[in-house]
Design a protein around this motif. Structure first.
Motif, PDB file in Angstrom:
ATOM      1  N   SER A   1       0.827  -1.211   0.000  1.00  0.00           N
ATOM      2  CA  SER A   1       0.000   0.000   0.000  1.00  0.00           C
ATOM      3  C   SER A   1       0.860   1.259   0.000  1.00  0.00           C
ATOM      4  N   ALA A   2       2.003   1.197   0.669  1.00  0.00           N
ATOM      5  CA  ALA A   2       2.904   2.353   0.677  1.00  0.00           C
ATOM      6  C   ALA A   2       3.578   2.535  -0.677  1.00  0.00           C
ATOM      7  N   TYR A   3       3.975   1.434  -1.307  1.00  0.00           N
ATOM      8  CA  TYR A   3       4.590   1.491  -2.630  1.00  0.00           C
ATOM      9  C   TYR A   3       3.598   1.965  -3.690  1.00  0.00           C
TER      10      TYR A   3
ATOM     11  N   ASN B   1       7.888   7.015   0.186  1.00  0.00           N
ATOM     12  CA  ASN B   1       7.505   5.605   0.110  1.00  0.00           C
ATOM     13  C   ASN B   1       7.390   5.152  -1.346  1.00  0.00           C
ATOM     14  N   GLU B   2       6.771   5.991  -2.182  1.00  0.00           N
ATOM     15  CA  GLU B   2       6.620   5.645  -3.592  1.00  0.00           C
ATOM     16  C   GLU B   2       7.977   5.589  -4.287  1.00  0.00           C
ATOM     17  N   VAL B   3       8.861   6.532  -3.956  1.00  0.00           N
ATOM     18  CA  VAL B   3      10.195   6.539  -4.561  1.00  0.00           C
ATOM     19  C   VAL B   3      10.931   5.247  -4.234  1.00  0.00           C
ATOM     20  N   ILE B   4      10.892   4.843  -2.963  1.00  0.00           N
ATOM     21  CA  ILE B   4      11.549   3.597  -2.565  1.00  0.00           C
ATOM     22  C   ILE B   4      10.962   2.419  -3.337  1.00  0.00           C
ATOM     23  N   GLY B   5       9.645   2.383  -3.457  1.00  0.00           N
ATOM     24  CA  GLY B   5       9.002   1.289  -4.176  1.00  0.00           C
ATOM     25  C   GLY B   5       9.408   1.219  -5.630  1.00  0.00           C
ATOM     26  N   ILE B   6       9.475   2.376  -6.278  1.00  0.00           N
ATOM     27  CA  ILE B   6       9.838   2.397  -7.699  1.00  0.00           C
ATOM     28  C   ILE B   6      11.291   1.959  -7.894  1.00  0.00           C
ATOM     29  N   VAL B   7      12.190   2.461  -7.041  1.00  0.00           N
ATOM     30  CA  VAL B   7      13.602   2.054  -7.146  1.00  0.00           C
ATOM     31  C   VAL B   7      13.724   0.557  -6.897  1.00  0.00           C
TER      32      VAL B   7
ATOM     33  N   ARG C   1      12.608  -4.425  -0.124  1.00  0.00           N
ATOM     34  CA  ARG C   1      12.479  -5.861  -0.312  1.00  0.00           C
ATOM     35  C   ARG C   1      13.802  -6.414  -0.832  1.00  0.00           C
ATOM     36  N   VAL C   2      14.632  -6.844   0.095  1.00  0.00           N
ATOM     37  CA  VAL C   2      15.978  -7.295  -0.253  1.00  0.00           C
ATOM     38  C   VAL C   2      15.914  -8.720  -0.778  1.00  0.00           C
TER      39      VAL C   2
ATOM     40  N   ILE D   1       4.712  13.321   4.498  1.00  0.00           N
ATOM     41  CA  ILE D   1       4.003  12.042   4.447  1.00  0.00           C
ATOM     42  C   ILE D   1       4.962  10.945   4.889  1.00  0.00           C
ATOM     43  N   ASP D   2       4.678  10.357   6.031  1.00  0.00           N
ATOM     44  CA  ASP D   2       5.598   9.411   6.647  1.00  0.00           C
ATOM     45  C   ASP D   2       5.439   7.999   6.097  1.00  0.00           C
ATOM     46  N   ALA D   3       6.419   7.166   6.406  1.00  0.00           N
ATOM     47  CA  ALA D   3       6.338   5.739   6.123  1.00  0.00           C
ATOM     48  C   ALA D   3       5.414   5.077   7.134  1.00  0.00           C
TER      49      ALA D   3
END
Length: 643
Positions: free
Chosen positions: A396-398, A414-420, A446-447, A598-600
């Motif tokens: 949901s955060a991604y 959060n979206e930036v992390i998800g896209i990367v 997600r390692v 907007i926090d994680a």
């Protein structure tokens, strides 16, 4: 009169002290599990009057006379090149390292932050700062510290508390012992960190007849100490008594290449595995027993299990405050700890059963000793349910229901992390160090590979990101490296982008522009200080820093340093920019603006940062009330380990 036999002839070679140092370093090797490699990949440096004619001349001579023996790389900032060396050493599991040479004075003391970072993170680097004249023939020197009560103290003595080994070479005769002592510490997993050898300027250039055996190839064997049988038996006894056990995997699991042994242990016993910042990657995110990050920046799954755990098996962790949520994470009144670590200091923490041994050897021994024992099926099911719930939260955060919901249509972090995460490959590496990003990465990234996550969070040093990423890529040329950092971290040390261009080292820098200190801003607000002094703003007529946003163009700054720059405005353009950068053969900076408010997702955890006990501000008073509630849950772990 006693007659002595004639002394054996010792073959010598005449070299300067600096030439001897370079020749010695080029002939050192490390070995573990039958894999042997040069101990030193090379020497970073910046030359000044303290080392240009000593170590500088020796490195030049070696480059011409013995190409490839000890590669030299020019950096732009002394602190930064230490970070690059540390990033390299971590990526190579501490089995291959770099030396760093600097001039006397500010060149030397610029390395202090890097030395502290290396020692705190238990990562090896050899520092070779120049020093004042041993003969004192020209004193007081330019950049010399004069103290009225002591004549033998220099600025380099500041390295003592942040180094694992320190020495100053006043005379050539002292060099062999100092070098051998340095190698011992650099190759000892339990003792390693920054090693500092100071070289007075005149001594560097002084010639001496050295025994040729000093320069013979020498291999430093990195062992795997076995668990002592009685200690192993005590650990097994405690683990067999557990109903709700939890593994906390630290960096030692990765450095000892124990990830497969950990997976086998978790699969056989059903014990869930939580991970520290340094230990993230000990299990891939989708492993059934992996519950992700633990502590102040952890997942709700790991933290829920930590609150209930009756036995905690810590493997290769030093139990940092973020890991224990400042001693509030483990709430069972009878919780007991078993600590597996090569370092006695870490193995003895929390009054746990101490197993001072290699992580891989111990996990294998524990699996054998616990054969047939497993957690109950209900506990496995609870672990799976908590894990699934957290993964849904990350999803949901991604991919929020309303994309780019930040102010002005900006992306969230959060979206930036998800896209990367989704554009990067399974073996690619994410690098970060400070600000809000490390915590968000810890809980949400997600390692997929044991070396896919590289966040420096022992010292959380702003500015580590770019030079550290360069070191990771130099150590792992077959992996793409995604350096993620905010504007504050970028402004600390962007100059090493020039080094990346110079050396042809490709990294992808994801520069998140949020116009201030997002992490400390959020913490300030949480603690009742209203984000004071954390935003990049003009000073207004009121005299406060609350005016318009500063017109800083970091994309233009990066372009001026010789790298490619791409600017993303939304999710699709960010994904496209990242794919372009990944396909490129040179360093690219991808610039994207985000909304820092907007926090994680919450970790449902805490970090002990004291709040003013008295205040006229209502926001501070309210924060103090919350603080005191959490302080009431804090505890010391002193319970005896017997079942």
């Amino acid at each position: 009169m006693t007659e002595f036999p004639p002394a054996a002839r010792i073959e010598t070679v005449r070299l300067t002290v600096s030439q001897a140092v370079v020749r010695f370093l080029a002939r050192q090797y490390s070995e573990r599990d039958g894999q042997r490699q040069r101990l030193f990949a090379g020497c970073f440096g910046i030359f000044g009057h303290g080392n240009v004619a000593g170590l500088g001349q020796a490195l030049l001579q070696a480059e011409l006379d013995e190409p490839g023996a000890l590669r030299y790389v020019l950096g732009r900032n002394e602190q930064a090149v230490v970070h690059t060396a540390v990033g390299y050493a971590r990526a190579r599991d501490r089995l291959q390292i770099w030396a760093v040479s600097t001039s006397v004075g500010p060149g030397a003391t610029n390395m202090l932050t890097g030395a502290a970072l290396a020692t705190i993170n238990r990562l090896p680097v050899l520092l070779l700062p120049a020093d004042t004249f041993a003969t004192r023939s020209a004193g007081p020197l330019l950049q010399e510290l004069e103290r009225p009560e002591s004549g033998d103290v220099t600025v380099n003595d500041a390295f003592r508390p942040v180094s694992r080994y320190f020495d100053r070479i006043w005379r050539p005769e002292q060099l062999p012992g100092a070098l051998l002592g340095a190698m011992r510490v650099l190759t000892d997993p339990a003792e390693t960190g920054a090693v500092t050898l100071c070289f007075p300027q005149d001594v560097q250039a002084e010639a001496f007849d050295w025994p040729v055996e000093l320069f013979a190839e020498r291999t430093w064997h990195v062992g795997r100490p076995l668990p002592e049988p009685a200690a192993l038996a005590r650990a097994v006894q405690v683990l067999r008594s557990a109903r709700r056990p939890l593994v906390v995997a630290g960096g030692g699991v990765i450095y000892s290449d124990a990830t497969e042994a950990l997976a086998a242990f978790a699969e056989a016993t059903g014990v869930p595995v939580a991970q520290t910042q340094a230990g993230k990657g000990a299990l891939p995110f989708d492993h059934p027993r992996s519950v992700g990050a633990i502590g102040s920046t952890g997942t709700t799954a790991a933290n829920a299990l930590a609150r209930e755990a009756d036995v905690v098996l810590g493997i290769g962790t030093r139990w940092q405050d973020f890991t224990t949520a400042s001693h509030t994470a483990f709430n069972d009144p009878g919780v007991r700890f078993v600590n597996v670590n090569v370092a006695a200091m870490d193995a003895a923490k929390h009054a746990g059963v101490t197993v001072q041994a290699d992580a891989r050897q111990t996990l294998t021994a524990l699996s054998d000793a616990l054969a047939g024992w497993s957690v109950e099926e209900a506990y496995r099911a609870r672990t799976a349910g908590l894990k699934d719930a957290w993964e849904a939260t990350v999803e949901s955060a991604y991919h929020p229901a309303v994309p780019s919901a930040g102010e002005g249509g900006r992306l969230t972090q959060n979206e930036v992390i998800g896209i990367v995460n989704e554009v990067s490959g399974p073996r690619d590496v994410v690098v970060c160090a400070a600000g809000s990003m490390p915590g968000d990465l810890h809980k949400m990234w997600r390692v997929r590979d044991r070396k896919g996550y590289h966040v420096e969070y022992g010292y959380s040093c702003m500015g580590y990101e770019i030079p550290g990423g360069i070191g990771v890529r130099m150590a792992s040329p077959d992996r793409d490296v995604f350096v993620m950092l905010g504007d504050a971290g970028y402004l600390m040390m962007p100059t090493e982008l020039v080094t990346a261009v110079q050396e042809g080292v490709k990294i992808v820098v994801v520069l998140v522009q949020n116009h201030g200190f997002a992490s400390i801003g959020a913490l300030s607000e949480q603690l009742g200080s209203q984000r004071f002094g954390t935003r990049y703003r003009y000073r207004s007529e009121s005299g406060r820093l609350d005016g318009d946003v500063l017109p800083v163009d970091l994309a233009a700054n990066a372009a001026s340093l010789g790298v490619d720059v791409l600017v993303a405005k939304d999710g699709p353009s960010l994904a496209e920019a990242l794919r372009t950068a990944k396909a490129a053969d040179r360093t690219t900076v991808v610039h994207v603006e985000t909304d820092p408010l907007i926090d994680a997702p919450s970790s449902e955890s805490w970090w002990d940062v004291p709040v003013s006990e008295v205040s006229t501000l209502q926001s501070t008073q309210e924060a103090r009330t919350v603080y005191e509630q959490w302080k009431g849950r804090q505890r010391a772990f002193l319970r005896p380990t017997q079942p």
